[in-house]
Scaffold this motif. Sequence first.
Motif, PDB file in Angstrom:
ATOM      1  N   ASP A  67      30.038  32.067   3.864  1.00 24.36           N
ATOM      2  CA  ASP A  67      28.835  32.176   3.044  1.00 24.36           C
ATOM      3  C   ASP A  67      29.062  31.440   1.723  1.00 24.36           C
ATOM      4  OD1 ASP A  67      30.302  33.848   1.351  1.00 24.36           O
ATOM      5  OD2 ASP A  67      29.234  35.672   1.929  1.00 24.36           O
ATOM      6  N   LYS A  68      28.148  31.564   0.795  1.00 27.51           N
ATOM      7  CA  LYS A  68      28.258  30.823  -0.464  1.00 27.51           C
ATOM      8  C   LYS A  68      29.451  31.249  -1.314  1.00 27.51           C
ATOM      9  CE  LYS A  68      24.944  33.725  -2.965  1.00 27.51           C
ATOM     10  NZ  LYS A  68      23.651  33.729  -3.672  1.00 27.51           N
ATOM     11  N   TYR A  69      30.042  32.389  -1.001  1.00 26.67           N
ATOM     12  CA  TYR A  69      31.235  32.860  -1.707  1.00 26.67           C
ATOM     13  C   TYR A  69      32.521  32.518  -0.952  1.00 26.67           C
ATOM     14  CZ  TYR A  69      27.643  35.479  -4.111  1.00 26.67           C
ATOM     15  OH  TYR A  69      26.509  35.818  -4.810  1.00 26.67           O
ATOM     16  N   GLY A  70      32.366  31.807   0.153  1.00 26.58           N
ATOM     17  CA  GLY A  70      33.519  31.428   0.954  1.00 26.58           C
ATOM     18  C   GLY A  70      33.999  32.531   1.881  1.00 26.58           C
ATOM     19  N   ILE A  71      33.217  33.589   2.007  1.00 28.33           N
ATOM     20  CA  ILE A  71      33.611  34.720   2.847  1.00 28.33           C
ATOM     21  C   ILE A  71      33.257  34.426   4.298  1.00 28.33           C
ATOM     22  CG2 ILE A  71      33.248  37.172   3.324  1.00 28.33           C
ATOM     23  CD1 ILE A  71      32.663  37.458   0.276  1.00 28.33           C
ATOM     24  N   ALA A  72      34.277  34.500   5.139  1.00 29.28           N
ATOM     25  CA  ALA A  72      34.128  34.290   6.580  1.00 29.28           C
ATOM     26  C   ALA A  72      34.160  35.652   7.280  1.00 29.28           C
ATOM     27  CB  ALA A  72      35.263  33.401   7.086  1.00 29.28           C
ATOM     28  N   PRO A  73      33.762  35.695   8.547  1.00 22.04           N
ATOM     29  CA  PRO A  73      33.828  36.967   9.278  1.00 22.04           C
ATOM     30  C   PRO A  73      35.212  37.630   9.241  1.00 22.04           C
ATOM     31  CG  PRO A  73      32.518  35.408  10.506  1.00 22.04           C
ATOM     32  CD  PRO A  73      33.120  34.647   9.356  1.00 22.04           C
ATOM     33  N   ALA A  74      36.276  36.835   9.239  1.00 16.39           N
ATOM     34  CA  ALA A  74      37.628  37.418   9.177  1.00 16.39           C
ATOM     35  C   ALA A  74      37.856  38.146   7.848  1.00 16.39           C
ATOM     36  CB  ALA A  74      38.693  36.339   9.384  1.00 16.39           C
ATOM     37  N   HIS A  75      37.284  37.627   6.759  1.00 16.89           N
ATOM     38  CA  HIS A  75      37.391  38.315   5.465  1.00 16.89           C
ATOM     39  C   HIS A  75      36.693  39.675   5.528  1.00 16.89           C
ATOM     40  CE1 HIS A  75      38.001  34.116   4.006  1.00 16.89           C
ATOM     41  NE2 HIS A  75      38.836  34.711   3.181  1.00 16.89           N
ATOM     42  N   ASP A  76      35.472  39.674   6.097  1.00 20.40           N
ATOM     43  CA  ASP A  76      34.718  40.931   6.201  1.00 20.40           C
ATOM     44  C   ASP A  76      35.451  41.950   7.073  1.00 20.40           C
ATOM     45  OD1 ASP A  76      32.493  40.612   4.543  1.00 20.40           O
ATOM     46  OD2 ASP A  76      31.327  39.614   6.096  1.00 20.40           O
ATOM     47  N   ALA A  77      35.960  41.493   8.209  1.00 25.28           N
ATOM     48  CA  ALA A  77      36.676  42.402   9.110  1.00 25.28           C
ATOM     49  C   ALA A  77      37.936  42.939   8.444  1.00 25.28           C
ATOM     50  CB  ALA A  77      37.008  41.700  10.421  1.00 25.28           C
ATOM     51  N   ALA A  78      38.638  42.103   7.686  1.00 27.79           N
ATOM     52  CA  ALA A  78      39.849  42.542   6.980  1.00 27.79           C
ATOM     53  C   ALA A  78      39.501  43.551   5.885  1.00 27.79           C
ATOM     54  CB  ALA A  78      40.577  41.338   6.377  1.00 27.79           C
ATOM     55  N   ARG A  79      38.408  43.296   5.169  1.00 25.34           N
ATOM     56  CA  ARG A  79      37.991  44.189   4.075  1.00 25.34           C
ATOM     57  C   ARG A  79      37.634  45.579   4.592  1.00 25.34           C
ATOM     58  NH1 ARG A  79      33.144  45.475   2.733  1.00 25.34           N
ATOM     59  NH2 ARG A  79      32.211  43.694   3.784  1.00 25.34           N
ATOM     60  N   THR A  80      36.996  45.619   5.744  1.00 25.83           N
ATOM     61  CA  THR A  80      36.526  46.898   6.275  1.00 25.83           C
ATOM     62  C   THR A  80      37.503  47.542   7.256  1.00 25.83           C
ATOM     63  OG1 THR A  80      35.236  45.657   7.889  1.00 25.83           O
ATOM     64  CG2 THR A  80      34.084  46.393   5.916  1.00 25.83           C
ATOM     65  N   PHE A  82      38.528  46.365  10.342  1.00 28.55           N
ATOM     66  CA  PHE A  82      38.190  46.220  11.760  1.00 28.55           C
ATOM     67  C   PHE A  82      39.194  45.331  12.474  1.00 28.55           C
ATOM     68  CE2 PHE A  82      33.652  46.863  10.196  1.00 28.55           C
ATOM     69  CZ  PHE A  82      33.590  48.182  10.605  1.00 28.55           C
ATOM     70  N   VAL A  83      40.362  45.878  12.825  1.00 30.30           N
ATOM     71  CA  VAL A  83      41.404  45.082  13.483  1.00 30.30           C
ATOM     72  C   VAL A  83      40.953  44.614  14.864  1.00 30.30           C
ATOM     73  CG1 VAL A  83      42.728  46.992  14.509  1.00 30.30           C
ATOM     74  CG2 VAL A  83      43.891  44.880  13.841  1.00 30.30           C
ATOM     75  N   ASP A  84      40.179  45.421  15.589  1.00 33.69           N
ATOM     76  CA  ASP A  84      39.693  45.008  16.911  1.00 33.69           C
ATOM     77  C   ASP A  84      38.787  43.783  16.812  1.00 33.69           C
ATOM     78  OD1 ASP A  84      41.057  47.154  17.979  1.00 33.69           O
ATOM     79  OD2 ASP A  84      39.278  48.408  18.228  1.00 33.69           O
ATOM     80  N   THR A  85      37.961  43.752  15.786  1.00 29.07           N
ATOM     81  CA  THR A  85      37.083  42.609  15.582  1.00 29.07           C
ATOM     82  C   THR A  85      37.895  41.387  15.185  1.00 29.07           C
ATOM     83  OG1 THR A  85      35.243  44.031  14.988  1.00 29.07           O
ATOM     84  CG2 THR A  85      35.101  41.747  14.281  1.00 29.07           C
TER      85      THR A  85
END
Length: 160
Positions: A67-80, A82-85
């Motif tokens: 996204d515009k902040y450079g956040i990729a799905p892996a960043h979101d999954a790591a933040r929350t 979600f190791v399975d994701t």
Amino acid sequence: MVLRQMDAGKCLTAAAATGNTREVQRMMEEGRVHPDTTNEYGRVMMMGNPKVASLLLQKGANPNVQDKYGIAPAHDAARTGFVDTLQVLVEHGASVNVADKNGALPIHIAIREGHRDVVAFLAPRSDLKHVNTSGQTAVDVARASRVPDMVDLLFAHVHS
């Protein structure tokens, strides 16, 4: 019926966030919604459900879209946590070494959030020498976090 892009992103995000794979599938097929469609906040899909993530990736979602902040799905999954994701993302070609606008890799974020299982998954796959914009490596972030055993967990994966 083809949804406007903003409405489509909002609906797809809502369906994905609740783990509604049937609705996600329907929207992509009937509504002709691309799996990387952004929501009203300009964010790409946070793939917090491994089944939804797998479906979106199979339908052509880019596992490294930022996204515009450079956040990729892996960043979101790591933040929350979600190791399975994360496993699904990596299986579909996601890089765990893509930095956000702050220079943070997903492992920096997982350490900060205290997700040991995510850190254990990411550590052998991450560039542990990468520094964020504050000049911190993953080990530096772990020391600053003061989460018990986090530094030891990382040192088990540091290769000289």
